[in-house]
Design an enzyme around this catalytic site. Structure first.
Site, PDB file in Angstrom:
ATOM      1  N   TYR A 103      -9.070  35.171 -30.459  1.00 60.36           N
ATOM      2  CA  TYR A 103      -8.864  34.815 -29.128  1.00 60.36           C
ATOM      3  C   TYR A 103     -10.256  33.874 -28.685  1.00 60.36           C
ATOM      4  O   TYR A 103     -11.226  33.846 -29.434  1.00 60.36           O
ATOM      5  CB  TYR A 103      -8.699  35.494 -28.102  1.00 60.36           C
ATOM      6  CG  TYR A 103      -9.995  36.491 -27.842  1.00 60.36           C
ATOM      7  CD1 TYR A 103     -10.738  36.361 -26.743  1.00 60.36           C
ATOM      8  CD2 TYR A 103     -10.141  37.786 -28.546  1.00 60.36           C
ATOM      9  CE1 TYR A 103     -11.974  37.401 -26.727  1.00 60.36           C
ATOM     10  CE2 TYR A 103     -11.185  38.732 -28.428  1.00 60.36           C
ATOM     11  CZ  TYR A 103     -12.218  38.295 -27.233  1.00 60.36           C
ATOM     12  OH  TYR A 103     -13.116  39.193 -27.097  1.00 60.36           O
ATOM     13  N   CYS A 104      -9.884  32.975 -27.648  1.00 58.09           N
ATOM     14  CA  CYS A 104     -10.988  32.558 -27.011  1.00 58.09           C
ATOM     15  C   CYS A 104     -10.927  32.111 -25.665  1.00 58.09           C
ATOM     16  O   CYS A 104      -9.878  32.592 -24.994  1.00 58.09           O
ATOM     17  CB  CYS A 104     -11.354  30.895 -27.938  1.00 58.09           C
ATOM     18  SG  CYS A 104      -9.624  29.826 -27.897  1.00 58.09           S
ATOM     19  N   THR A 105     -11.559  31.135 -25.081  1.00 56.58           N
ATOM     20  CA  THR A 105     -11.106  30.904 -23.645  1.00 56.58           C
ATOM     21  C   THR A 105      -9.750  30.270 -23.200  1.00 56.58           C
ATOM     22  O   THR A 105      -9.098  30.648 -22.338  1.00 56.58           O
ATOM     23  CB  THR A 105     -12.555  29.944 -22.977  1.00 56.58           C
ATOM     24  OG1 THR A 105     -13.704  30.515 -23.332  1.00 56.58           O
ATOM     25  CG2 THR A 105     -12.220  29.794 -21.586  1.00 56.58           C
TER      26      THR A 105
END
Length: 275
Positions: free
Chosen positions: A173-175
């Site tokens: 995951y990331c922003t």
């Protein structure tokens, strides 16, 4: 006045991206948008802000290009304009992993935000945060692995020491989704076959789940003058210094370089922030 902040990316071949710059910049200026749009041969990546009508008009314009007709975006709101100018930049990559000839079509499978908590709670799933160290220190999902990278280009180097079995499920995951999407393609190129990523990233997760299970801890760093948002995507007034955890006013961080989420005392004591 309320401003709509729209973030979006789209991996698609744009062989004429050089020629697109001026036309897109003019279209944004015509409706008084501000923010940054990155163009590369591999696609587009952007965060822009403006009034509701302006946002609607620019997406009508962008989606009139058949290659961008499936473009989607995430929205949040602010009571102030979080950008000072409108920039359209030409890049080698829309997110800089530094790996040449990566086949983005290898990317992993999406996990919808509503299913993320259940999926990542399975014992055979490893959760990896693909963001930078200063972002992770502000907030992360429970039990997520932190690679301790200072920039996305360091991620491939970190994977060299990643000794977990390639038969395990890997959830990333990331922003907003772009870094984890690109990193899943990279992980699959290394031989990991069961690779997943959070659709729309943390921002979409918070928007759609309200963090009702408490799986997300802390705040989410964003790359504009809001600095960080809370569980309800409301801009934070104060956030923790990444060194001493004392609270820092986000107003004091708007004019400093990206990632320098530090209080005045730590800034004076830390060489890397005092160059």
């Amino acid at each position: 006045m309320s401003f709509v902040i729209a973030t979006f990316y789209h991996f698609v071949e744009l062989s004429n991206y050089y020629d697109m710059k001026d036309e897109i910049k003019a279209a944004c200026n015509n409706v008084e948008l501000k923010g940054t749009i990155l163009l590369a041969e591999e696609g587009v990546n952007a965060t822009i802000s403006g009034e509701r009508n302006a946002i609607d008009k620019i997406f009508d314009f962008l989606r009139s290009d058949y290659r961008l007709r499936d473009l989607t975006w995430k929205e949040s709101a602010a009571e102030y304009q979080p950008f000072s100018k409108m920039k359209v930049k030409l890049k080698r990559e829309i997110v800089n992993l530094g790996v040449s000839n990566l086949d983005i079509s290898l990317r992993g499978k999406y996990v919808d935000p509503e299913h993320w908590d259940d999926f990542t709670s399975q014992p055979d799933v490893l959760v990896i945060d693909t963001r930078n160290e200063y972002e992770v220190k502000l907030g992360k999902f429970k039990n997520a692995i932190n690679p301790h990278t200072q920039c996305f280009r360091e991620f491939p180097q970190w994977t060299e020491s990643f000794s977990e079995s390639k038969d395990l499920k890997v959830a990333m995951y990331c922003t907003g989704g772009i870094r984890c999407e690109k990193s899943t393609a990279y992980m699959k190129s290394l031989g990991f076959s069961d690779v997943y990523h959070l659709k729309g990233g943390i921002l979409s997760y918070l928007e759609k789940t309200y963090n009702k299970n408490g799986n997300w801890k802390g705040e989410c760093f964003v790359f504009d003058d809001r600095i960080a948002v809370d569980n309800s995507l409301t801009p934070s007034n104060t956030i923790k210094c990444i060194f001493c955890s004392n609270q820092v006013s986000t107003d004091k961080l708007k004019s400093v370089p990206r990632g320098q989420v530090v209080c005045s005392d730590c800034k004076l004591q830390c060489y890397s922030y005092n160059k």
